[in-house]
Design a protein around this motif. Sequence first.
Motif, PDB file in Angstrom:
ATOM      1  N   ASP A  98       0.830  -1.200   0.000  1.00 31.06           N
ATOM      2  CA  ASP A  98       0.000   0.000   0.000  1.00 31.06           C
ATOM      3  C   ASP A  98       0.868   1.254   0.000  1.00 31.06           C
ATOM      4  O   ASP A  98       2.078   1.196   0.147  1.00 31.06           O
ATOM      5  CB  ASP A  98      -0.947  -0.008   1.203  1.00 31.06           C
ATOM      6  N   ASP A  99       0.213   2.395  -0.161  1.00 31.74           N
ATOM      7  CA  ASP A  99       0.907   3.676  -0.247  1.00 31.74           C
ATOM      8  C   ASP A  99       1.663   4.047   1.026  1.00 31.74           C
ATOM      9  O   ASP A  99       2.692   4.708   0.971  1.00 31.74           O
ATOM     10  CB  ASP A  99      -0.090   4.799  -0.558  1.00 31.74           C
ATOM     11  N   GLU A 100       1.131   3.643   2.181  1.00 33.61           N
ATOM     12  CA  GLU A 100       1.731   4.041   3.450  1.00 33.61           C
ATOM     13  C   GLU A 100       2.662   2.987   4.041  1.00 33.61           C
ATOM     14  O   GLU A 100       3.216   3.190   5.114  1.00 33.61           O
ATOM     15  CB  GLU A 100       0.618   4.363   4.458  1.00 33.61           C
ATOM     16  N   GLY A 101       2.807   1.851   3.378  1.00 36.21           N
ATOM     17  CA  GLY A 101       3.671   0.798   3.882  1.00 36.21           C
ATOM     18  C   GLY A 101       3.098   0.072   5.087  1.00 36.21           C
ATOM     19  O   GLY A 101       3.842  -0.547   5.842  1.00 36.21           O
ATOM     20  N   ARG A 102       1.777   0.129   5.253  1.00 37.02           N
ATOM     21  CA  ARG A 102       1.124  -0.582   6.367  1.00 37.02           C
ATOM     22  C   ARG A 102       1.077  -2.081   6.101  1.00 37.02           C
ATOM     23  O   ARG A 102       1.051  -2.870   7.027  1.00 37.02           O
ATOM     24  CB  ARG A 102      -0.308  -0.098   6.558  1.00 37.02           C
ATOM     25  N   GLN A 119      -5.446   1.214  12.866  1.00 37.53           N
ATOM     26  CA  GLN A 119      -4.287   0.652  12.190  1.00 37.53           C
ATOM     27  C   GLN A 119      -4.611   0.117  10.802  1.00 37.53           C
ATOM     28  O   GLN A 119      -3.730   0.008   9.957  1.00 37.53           O
ATOM     29  CB  GLN A 119      -3.709  -0.483  13.043  1.00 37.53           C
ATOM     30  N   ARG A 123      -9.110   2.660   3.662  1.00 38.68           N
ATOM     31  CA  ARG A 123      -8.213   2.811   2.502  1.00 38.68           C
ATOM     32  C   ARG A 123      -7.288   1.587   2.388  1.00 38.68           C
ATOM     33  O   ARG A 123      -7.072   1.054   1.305  1.00 38.68           O
ATOM     34  CB  ARG A 123      -7.409   4.093   2.634  1.00 38.68           C
ATOM     35  N   THR A 124      -6.748   1.155   3.508  1.00 43.52           N
ATOM     36  CA  THR A 124      -5.882  -0.022   3.521  1.00 43.52           C
ATOM     37  C   THR A 124      -6.678  -1.277   3.194  1.00 43.52           C
ATOM     38  O   THR A 124      -6.216  -2.146   2.445  1.00 43.52           O
ATOM     39  CB  THR A 124      -5.168  -0.148   4.887  1.00 43.52           C
ATOM     40  N   GLN A 127      -7.072  -1.468  -0.531  1.00 42.18           N
ATOM     41  CA  GLN A 127      -5.835  -1.842  -1.221  1.00 42.18           C
ATOM     42  C   GLN A 127      -5.565  -3.346  -1.075  1.00 42.18           C
ATOM     43  O   GLN A 127      -5.160  -4.003  -2.034  1.00 42.18           O
ATOM     44  CB  GLN A 127      -4.660  -1.009  -0.702  1.00 42.18           C
TER      45      GLN A 127
END
Length: 134
Positions: A98-102, A119, A123-124, A127
């Motif tokens: 994902d975009d945030e590296g979660r 957490q 959005r996550t 993805q």
Amino acid sequence: MPNPPLILASEHGKLHPDIPDLIRHNGNHWRKIFSILAKLGTPADCRWQDYRDLELLHRHEVICFADGLLPTAQWHLVAGKASWQRLGFDPGTFSPLDDEGRVLIRGNILLTPYPDYRQFPNRTVEQVRSRLER
């Protein structure tokens, strides 16, 4: 997952768990976990709330509390850093999904945040869903 929900004696041995009953007896924490899992697995023609309450863990999903992966699973979602460590995964050997590296990915293994709304926001969820549908 690091810790299983409490299961009533009347539920032991059942083929399909009663998710609303598990939520009633385990509280908001498990409602959040089951809700995120439902959002990840709900078919397009179904509301995630209905899927969570009626079909989650009946056909395609399994929550595992073992110290290893299930060899027959198509995907492995390892939830939370404590689970990553318990299973011996080095996040440095995974790529960000994902975009945030979660969420990190390597093959069919996804290292995900613990399934909590803060957490693991929508959005996550979207993805991860997109990747699982490929």
